[in-house]
Design an enzyme around this catalytic site. Structure first.
Site, short mmCIF file in Angstrom:
data_model
loop_
_atom_site.label_atom_id
_atom_site.label_comp_id
_atom_site.label_asym_id
_atom_site.label_seq_id
_atom_site.Cartn_x
_atom_site.Cartn_y
_atom_site.Cartn_z
N TYR A 1 -128.70 28.97 19.68
CA TYR A 1 -128.47 27.83 20.56
C TYR A 1 -127.87 28.24 21.90
CZ TYR A 1 -129.49 24.64 16.72
OH TYR A 1 -130.09 23.95 15.70
N LYS B 1 -127.35 33.62 6.34
CA LYS B 1 -128.65 34.18 5.94
C LYS B 1 -128.55 35.70 6.04
CE LYS B 1 -132.83 33.31 4.55
NZ LYS B 1 -133.11 32.67 3.26
N ASP C 1 -129.74 28.81 2.37
CA ASP C 1 -130.75 27.93 1.76
C ASP C 1 -130.26 27.44 0.40
OD1 ASP C 1 -131.05 30.72 1.65
OD2 ASP C 1 -133.04 30.60 0.78
N ASP D 1 -125.91 23.12 12.14
CA ASP D 1 -126.56 21.93 12.68
C ASP D 1 -127.34 21.23 11.56
OD1 ASP D 1 -127.46 20.11 14.50
OD2 ASP D 1 -128.89 21.43 15.48
#
Ligand code: NAD
Length: 485
Positions: A133, A180, A213, A237
């Protein structure tokens, strides 16, 4: 008498766009009725500022007001669609380095969802300024776009410390770091490594790591198992919106954006243009953000009084706005606001937490820098644009570097090795990462050798960018392509 001499804190209030002024007015009325120790200084940002040609969406006077007061209550700001103008929200977050986005997610009394009764009460602490971002993007070829995912050790450390600070301030028991790291070992992996390094400073708080995830999966299967979740910008987010959905949606969710010098509190929802100006908007989210604000400035008792009045209003279900009244019996913003004011002083069945002051670790003004004990240059990735086959490109580049300081180690296409061939099936685009290794690694920067190689490559191919391959303290500071030995 000025505000400070009356024991009141001056807050910059940005009513914002659409329903913003309506929910701001409602919130300010409730704070005033509760005797909150604040006075508001109104400032402009968003659509009006854009209309006046202020490309950032935040006029200088607004930035000055925020810098002086340090605390902001902000309504929703419209994000212009199209190129050129930046989001005013992002301007404010970045201008004041509001690096910690705090999103509490809690079942609210009277708001029925498929998860009602599960005991959901968690906080998502999202890094707010780094990661993809940061918006550092380049077209590499007419067909290939690149976004730089920059994550920094100080950026990870301060958000992780902020998450532990939230846990301490709210009497929470556990912090989960969601990353991740299994795929992005250097960027997301950095957050995991920093979490493991910093965690021992908070021995009273349980700590674990979860792959993002699986975190999304667990948030739906067993949301009550989470207490504080800390994560990077894009992950945060997504999971913070998911989590808000578990307890009734974005329309009632508050958030705080915290930095070292400025704290900004807002509703998560947008400007709801369809209902703007009709007196129908629900002020719950901005009011909850104002409750967070009051706790932030240490006004715990009045924060609790307002929160309890809101809880009991929602629990009793009289005079709720249309969005919370599925059968169309909703009232307007003013009647709901009046109901909350009438309920000031009453206590609901839903206890407020025992909050204490949140204390963020202040970061030095100096440019953050770590000097490794050793630094070695081992090679160079040169990214070239070509419509050649991998075999042809490989043969050509082997010839190009034959009598240079470098040898061609391999070529990859979108992260998969395509030369020497591995037998895999790879669809090729015109964007090849050509990995050259120095025949003799050096502790210098090999600028002449790099310039020589680059000139030879450029004589045959367009190149877009280069990346140095380094070892810091003997550890490789780059990833290998899929299939690379
Ligand atoms: P939105 O949140 O404005 O609206 C989504 C839905 O929720 C609509 O049906 C709306 O009527 C309803 N809703 C939202 N808040 C409500 C409230 N307080 N009371 C009753 N109903 C409510 O999202 P959107 O339509 O995607 O965005 C509209 C504009 O807001 C866009 O310009 C967007 O960029 C901006 N936006 C700003 C922020 C912010 O300032 N933080 C956040 C999100 C969107």
């Amino acid at each position: 008498m000025n505000a400070a001499s009356q024991g009141k804190r001056t807050i910059t209030a940005i009513p914002g766009d659409g329903i913003g002024p309506e929910v701001m007015h409602a919130t300010q009325r409730i704070l005033e009725a509760a005797g909150a120790p604040v006075v508001f200084e109104t400032a402009e940002a968003g659509a009006n500022a854009f209309r006046k040609g202020i490309a950032t969406g935040a006029p200088r006077e607004t930035l000055d007001s925020i810098a002086t007061n340090g605390i902001v209550l902000k309504g929703p700001l419209e994000t212009p669609v199209g190129f050129g103008e930046k989001s005013a929200n992002v301007t404010l977050r970045k201008h004041f380095e509001l690096y910690a986005n705090i999103r509490p997610v809690r079942e609210l009394p009277g708001i029925r969802t498929p998860f009602t009764g599960r005991g959901i009460d968690l906080v998502i602490v999202r890094e707010n300024v780094e990661d993809v971002y940061a918006g550092i993007e380049h077209m590499q070829t007419p067909d290939v776009a690149q976004c730089l995912k920059l994550m920094t050790a100080p950026g990870c450390e301060r958000i992780i410390r902020a998450a532990f600070a939230v846990a301490v301030a709210e009497g929470r028991k556990a912090v989960t770091c969601a990353t991740k790291a299994n795929i992005m070992k250097l960027t997301e992996g950095m957050m995991k490594r920093v979490f493991e390094r910093v965690g021992p400073d908070y021995p009273a708080i349980a700590q674990d790591h979860i792959i993002i995830d699986n975190c999304a999966h667990q948030l739906v299967l067993a949301p009550e198992r989470f207490d504080v979740i800390v994560t990077s910008n894009m992950n945060g987010d997504i999971i913070s919106d998911l989590a808000a959905g578990l307890v009734g949606g974005l329309g009632i969710a508050p958030s705080a954006n915290l930095g070292d010098r400025v704290a900004m509190f807002e509703a998560v929802h947008g400007s709801a243009p369809q209902i703007a100006g009709k007196g129908l908007a629900n002020p719950t989210a901005l009011l909850s953000a104002a409750v967070m604000l009051l706790r932030h400035i240490g006004a715990f008792a009045v924060a609790e009084t307002i929160e309890q009045a809101l809880f009991i209003t929602l629990a009793e279900g009289r005079n709720l706005t249309g969005d919370l009244s599925p059968r169309g019996h909703g009232v307007g913003t003013a009647a709901f606001t009046e109901q909350v004011i009438q309920n000031l002083g009453r206590t609901s069945n839903a206890a407020s937490r025992a909050y204490s002051a949140l204390s963020l670790t202040p970061w030095p003004d100096a440019t953050a820098h770590t000097e490794p004990a050793t630094r070695e240059l081992v090679g160079l990735d040169v990214f070239v644009e070509s419509d050649a086959t991998a075999a042809a490109l490989g043969a050509a580049l082997e010839a190009v570097c034959a009598d240079t300081a470098f040898r061609l180690a391999g070529i990859s296409n979108r992260g998969v090795q395509v030369h020497p061939p591995t037998g895999g099936y790879t669809f090729l685009v015109d964007h090849f990462a050509c990995r050259f290794l120095l025949r003799a690694p050096t502790d210098g920067d090999a600028t002449d050798a790099i310039a020589d190689l680059l000139a030879r490559v450029a004589a045959r191919y367009r190149w877009m960018h280069i990346e140095k391959l380094q070892r810091f303290d003997g550890v490789e500071a780059f990833e290998r392509a899929q299939g690379e030995g």
